[in-house]
Design a protein around this motif. Structure first.
Motif, PDB file in Angstrom:
ATOM      1  N   MET A 245     -16.665 -28.832 -20.648  1.00 39.26           N
ATOM      2  CA  MET A 245     -18.028 -28.736 -20.138  1.00 39.26           C
ATOM      3  C   MET A 245     -18.009 -28.123 -18.746  1.00 39.26           C
ATOM      4  O   MET A 245     -17.092 -28.374 -17.938  1.00 39.26           O
ATOM      5  N   LEU A 246     -19.032 -27.301 -18.505  1.00 36.64           N
ATOM      6  CA  LEU A 246     -19.261 -26.759 -17.173  1.00 36.64           C
ATOM      7  C   LEU A 246     -20.378 -27.557 -16.535  1.00 36.64           C
ATOM      8  O   LEU A 246     -21.477 -27.681 -17.097  1.00 36.64           O
ATOM      9  N   ILE A 247     -20.128 -28.109 -15.368  1.00 28.44           N
ATOM     10  CA  ILE A 247     -21.098 -28.942 -14.658  1.00 28.44           C
ATOM     11  C   ILE A 247     -21.375 -28.283 -13.322  1.00 28.44           C
ATOM     12  O   ILE A 247     -20.462 -28.005 -12.541  1.00 28.44           O
ATOM     13  N   GLY A 248     -22.654 -28.044 -13.053  1.00 28.78           N
ATOM     14  CA  GLY A 248     -23.033 -27.384 -11.813  1.00 28.78           C
ATOM     15  C   GLY A 248     -23.599 -26.005 -12.098  1.00 28.78           C
ATOM     16  O   GLY A 248     -24.131 -25.761 -13.188  1.00 28.78           O
ATOM     17  N   PRO A 249     -23.492 -25.118 -11.162  1.00 27.11           N
ATOM     18  CA  PRO A 249     -22.792 -25.261  -9.887  1.00 27.11           C
ATOM     19  C   PRO A 249     -23.620 -25.951  -8.814  1.00 27.11           C
ATOM     20  O   PRO A 249     -24.844 -25.995  -8.908  1.00 27.11           O
ATOM     21  N   GLN A 250     -22.919 -26.445  -7.828  1.00 25.58           N
ATOM     22  CA  GLN A 250     -23.540 -27.095  -6.682  1.00 25.58           C
ATOM     23  C   GLN A 250     -23.548 -26.087  -5.527  1.00 25.58           C
ATOM     24  O   GLN A 250     -22.502 -25.548  -5.156  1.00 25.58           O
ATOM     25  N   SER A 251     -24.750 -25.818  -4.976  1.00 28.22           N
ATOM     26  CA  SER A 251     -24.849 -24.854  -3.876  1.00 28.22           C
ATOM     27  C   SER A 251     -24.086 -25.354  -2.656  1.00 28.22           C
ATOM     28  O   SER A 251     -23.810 -26.559  -2.510  1.00 28.22           O
ATOM     29  N   ALA A 252     -23.777 -24.423  -1.792  1.00 29.56           N
ATOM     30  CA  ALA A 252     -23.039 -24.765  -0.577  1.00 29.56           C
ATOM     31  C   ALA A 252     -23.907 -25.603   0.350  1.00 29.56           C
ATOM     32  O   ALA A 252     -25.123 -25.394   0.452  1.00 29.56           O
ATOM     33  N   ILE A 253     -23.289 -26.579   0.961  1.00 24.79           N
ATOM     34  CA  ILE A 253     -23.943 -27.385   1.983  1.00 24.79           C
ATOM     35  C   ILE A 253     -23.134 -27.252   3.265  1.00 24.79           C
ATOM     36  O   ILE A 253     -22.035 -26.681   3.268  1.00 24.79           O
ATOM     37  N   ARG A 254     -23.656 -27.776   4.314  1.00 19.81           N
ATOM     38  CA  ARG A 254     -22.996 -27.627   5.611  1.00 19.81           C
ATOM     39  C   ARG A 254     -21.617 -28.272   5.586  1.00 19.81           C
ATOM     40  O   ARG A 254     -21.480 -29.454   5.276  1.00 19.81           O
ATOM     41  N   GLY A 255     -20.618 -27.465   5.860  1.00 21.17           N
ATOM     42  CA  GLY A 255     -19.241 -27.972   5.921  1.00 21.17           C
ATOM     43  C   GLY A 255     -18.498 -27.883   4.607  1.00 21.17           C
ATOM     44  O   GLY A 255     -17.325 -28.241   4.544  1.00 21.17           O
ATOM     45  N   LYS A 256     -19.180 -27.444   3.512  1.00 21.66           N
ATOM     46  CA  LYS A 256     -18.485 -27.377   2.234  1.00 21.66           C
ATOM     47  C   LYS A 256     -19.052 -26.243   1.402  1.00 21.66           C
ATOM     48  O   LYS A 256     -20.280 -26.069   1.309  1.00 21.66           O
ATOM     49  N   SER A 257     -18.165 -25.486   0.800  1.00 18.59           N
ATOM     50  CA  SER A 257     -18.579 -24.339   0.004  1.00 18.59           C
ATOM     51  C   SER A 257     -19.126 -24.795  -1.342  1.00 18.59           C
ATOM     52  O   SER A 257     -18.966 -25.948  -1.764  1.00 18.59           O
ATOM     53  N   ALA A 258     -19.767 -23.842  -2.022  1.00 19.58           N
ATOM     54  CA  ALA A 258     -20.315 -24.121  -3.359  1.00 19.58           C
ATOM     55  C   ALA A 258     -19.173 -24.397  -4.328  1.00 19.58           C
ATOM     56  O   ALA A 258     -18.075 -23.839  -4.204  1.00 19.58           O
ATOM     57  N   TRP A 259     -19.448 -25.280  -5.328  1.00 20.73           N
ATOM     58  CA  TRP A 259     -18.407 -25.652  -6.275  1.00 20.73           C
ATOM     59  C   TRP A 259     -19.040 -25.930  -7.629  1.00 20.73           C
ATOM     60  O   TRP A 259     -20.257 -26.011  -7.779  1.00 20.73           O
ATOM     61  N   TYR A 260     -18.177 -26.072  -8.629  1.00 22.94           N
ATOM     62  CA  TYR A 260     -18.604 -26.496  -9.952  1.00 22.94           C
ATOM     63  C   TYR A 260     -17.457 -27.281 -10.581  1.00 22.94           C
ATOM     64  O   TYR A 260     -16.319 -27.256 -10.089  1.00 22.94           O
TER      65      TYR A 260
END
Length: 580
Positions: free
Chosen positions: A161-176
């Protein structure tokens, strides 16, 4: 030497360069004109279709690259989920030492720049454990915080399963997340939880720029507008209606947001193309004009040098610059003239030796006959008085000396052909030492044999002629040496040659003396005929060797008899046992 052109070729008449210029201009301009005419008859729709097809091919290429990248991690994730003790890592209260081997395998797979780490979720997608990877930072790997994935979109990708992606927030890049279910060992129906790799989104979106298209985006969801991400993993909110799309998996899709306005579809753009074509044609014409002028400037020295050689100036040379065909031709011409000059010198030397041989043979024959008669008459004279007996002995001795001079002259003019055989250098040097040592002791000179003379190397040559050469060199060294000095006889071996060297500590020679030393009858001594080294030089040439001299005034002389490897036999070689 300075060359003067003996032949003038006008640029526009009887010139090969002119033909080359016109042909090159036609070859460069005709395709351009044909292309402009063909393009002018094409429709803007065809150009648009080609652009769409290119975009679609790019989207397929990006899709294949992303699938390949994801399958690599899918295989690793599936392999880890099948490990027998993987279920124990969902209980963080158990000591990690029980799962050392499993942890080692997991760390091996997540030790990559694009993976933050491995996450363990229970059946309700609550985080229960986390293993940090190479790029891990912050929570859930270190420190405190919240990590919820239930609000992120989920879509299937094969068995994972692909979950996300999660947009970048302050201090951390986008991920999935790339997740797979984990079951108890041997009990496929008993779900333990979910194992997921947390990956950096930019490692996936970097493939969006494949093929040189920077307008490709990764979009998630069907609603308008949707969340999209560019090649750097940055979030872009946009509507993708009217753009080229390619489904990736589930509600993940690739979108190219480049417009499809037909290229060069308007009249002023066609005029611009014609102007550009005229400019290109002008530049091509100018380029080829100066190119052919440069070629002419490089060809004329070849013509002048060839004319100089035909006029008898065999030392003509052409400056070589660069590595193109004309430079190669100039180098070949220089090698030809050098070889021609060497051949002319060799021919002159051969003719001189032939004339000298005929002359020396005739003179020796004419002198020897009356000289023999004189010797017989002198020997038959009575010698009752002691003075007469002494005078007779002197006359016979001088006659013998003249006869020896004639023999040396004949030997130089027409030396006998070498009787080649295998000659061991060690035995030859030992024999020469035995012959020369008494003369050296008489003069108070020390004959030194270097350790190198213990070599087992043999050469293919005439042994008597080699002995004669070494004897002449050693005697010359003795006559040039002072008492209490030394003469060294050594063998010098390199990869390509084997040499016999006679070194003395005598008075030495100047460069002018070295240049004249091989000339017949040249000598700096008050006695001697000046034929010894001339004969030695010819004998060395006949035995495929070179006789060279190195000397400085008051610093001694080194005479080197050098053989190429073709004339050398090793100790275990049988090639020299017979004739070549």
């Amino acid at each position: 030497m300075a060359y003067t052109s003996r032949q003038t070729i006008k640029f526009w008449k009887n010139s090969l360069v002119r033909r080359f210029f016109v042909l090159s201009l036609l070859v460069a301009s005709l395709p351009l004109l044909i292309t402009i005419v063909v393009y002018d008859r094409m429709t803007a729709g065809l150009v648009s279709d080609m652009a769409k097809e290119r975009v679609q091919q790019n989207l397929v290429q990006v899709k294949n690259s992303i699938h390949h990248f994801t399958r690599q991690h899918t295989h690793a994730l599936s392999a880890i989920s099948e490990l027998p003790t993987i279920a124990g890592l969902f209980n963080p209260t158990l000591p990690s030492s029980q799962f050392a081997q499993t942890l080692s395998l997991i760390h091996f797979d997540i030790d990559r720049a694009e993976i933050y780490g491995a996450l363990f979720f229970d059946q309700n997608w609550q985080l229960v454990n986390a293993l940090a990877g190479q790029s891990a930072s912050g929570y859930p790997y270190w420190g405190a915080g919240q990590f919820a994935v239930t609000s992120l979109p989920q879509t299937s990708f094969g068995e994972v399963m692909l979950i996300g992606p999660q947009s970048a927030i302050r201090g951390k890049s986008a991920w999935y997340l790339l997740a797979t279910p984990v079951y108890l060992a041997g009990q496929r129906q008993q779900l333990v939880g979910y194992l997921a790799f947390q990956l950096r989104l930019a490692s996936l979106t970097q493939y969006l720029s494949a093929g040189g298209f920077d307008e490709t985006l990764l979009c998630v969801g069907e609603q308008e507008p949707s969340d999209c991400f560019d090649a750097l993993g940055r979030s872009v909110v946009m509507s993708h209606q009217g753009y080229e799309r390619e489904p990736l998996t589930g509600d993940w899709q690739l979108v190219n947001n480049a417009g499809h306005e037909p290229l060069l579809d308007r009249e002023h753009e066609r005029i611009l193309v014609l102007l550009m074509a005229g400019l290109v044609l002008s530049l091509v014409t100018t380029f080829f004009y100066f190119l052919v002028k440069r070629v002419r400037r490089r060809v004329f020295p070849l013509i002048d040098a060839a004319n100089a050689v035909s006029a008898g100036h065999s030392v003509a040379r052409i400056p070589v610059s660069g590595h193109d065909e004309i430079s190669l031709l100039a180098g070949a011409f220089n090698r030809m003239t050098s070889h021609l000059d060497s051949l002319m010198l060799a021919r002159g030397e051969a003719e001189r030796k032939a004339v000298w041989g005929e002359f020396a043979t005739g003179i020796a024959h004419e002198i020897r006959n009356p000289l023999a008669t004189i010797k017989v008459c002198v020997q038959t004279l009575s010698h009752q008085k002691a003075e007469e007996q002494e005078l007779q002995s002197l006359m016979v001795g001088e006659i013998e000396r003249i006869n020896q001079l004639i023999s040396n002259l004949l030997e130089y003019a027409r030396p006998p052909d070498p009787q080649t055989q295998r000659v061991a250098l060690k035995a030859l040097i030992r024999r020469m030492s035995a012959l020369v040592t008494p003369m050296a002791q008489e003069r108070g000179v020390i004959l030194v044999l270097d350790d190198s003379v213990e070599t087992d190397i043999s050469v293919f040559a005439d042994e008597n002629q080699l002995q004669q050469i070494l004897m002449n060199l050693l005697i010359n060294g003795l006559e040039a040496s002072k008492a209490e000095s030394s003469i060294q006889l050594s063998v010098i071996e390199t990869e390509s040659t084997v040499s016999l060297m006679v070194s003395d500590q005598g008075c030495g020679m100047t460069e002018q003396q070295i240049a004249s030393i091989n000339q017949p009858f040249y000598t700096t001594k008050t006695t001697g005929t000046g034929l010894g080294l001339s004969v030695s030089q010819r004998l060395a040439e006949m035995n495929q060797a070179k006789l060279e001299f190195y000397s400085q005034p008051l610093k001694g002389t080194q005479a080197v008899l050098r053989f190429d490897r073709e004339s050398v036999c090793e100790s275990n070689c049988d090639e020299c046992d017979g004739e070549k």
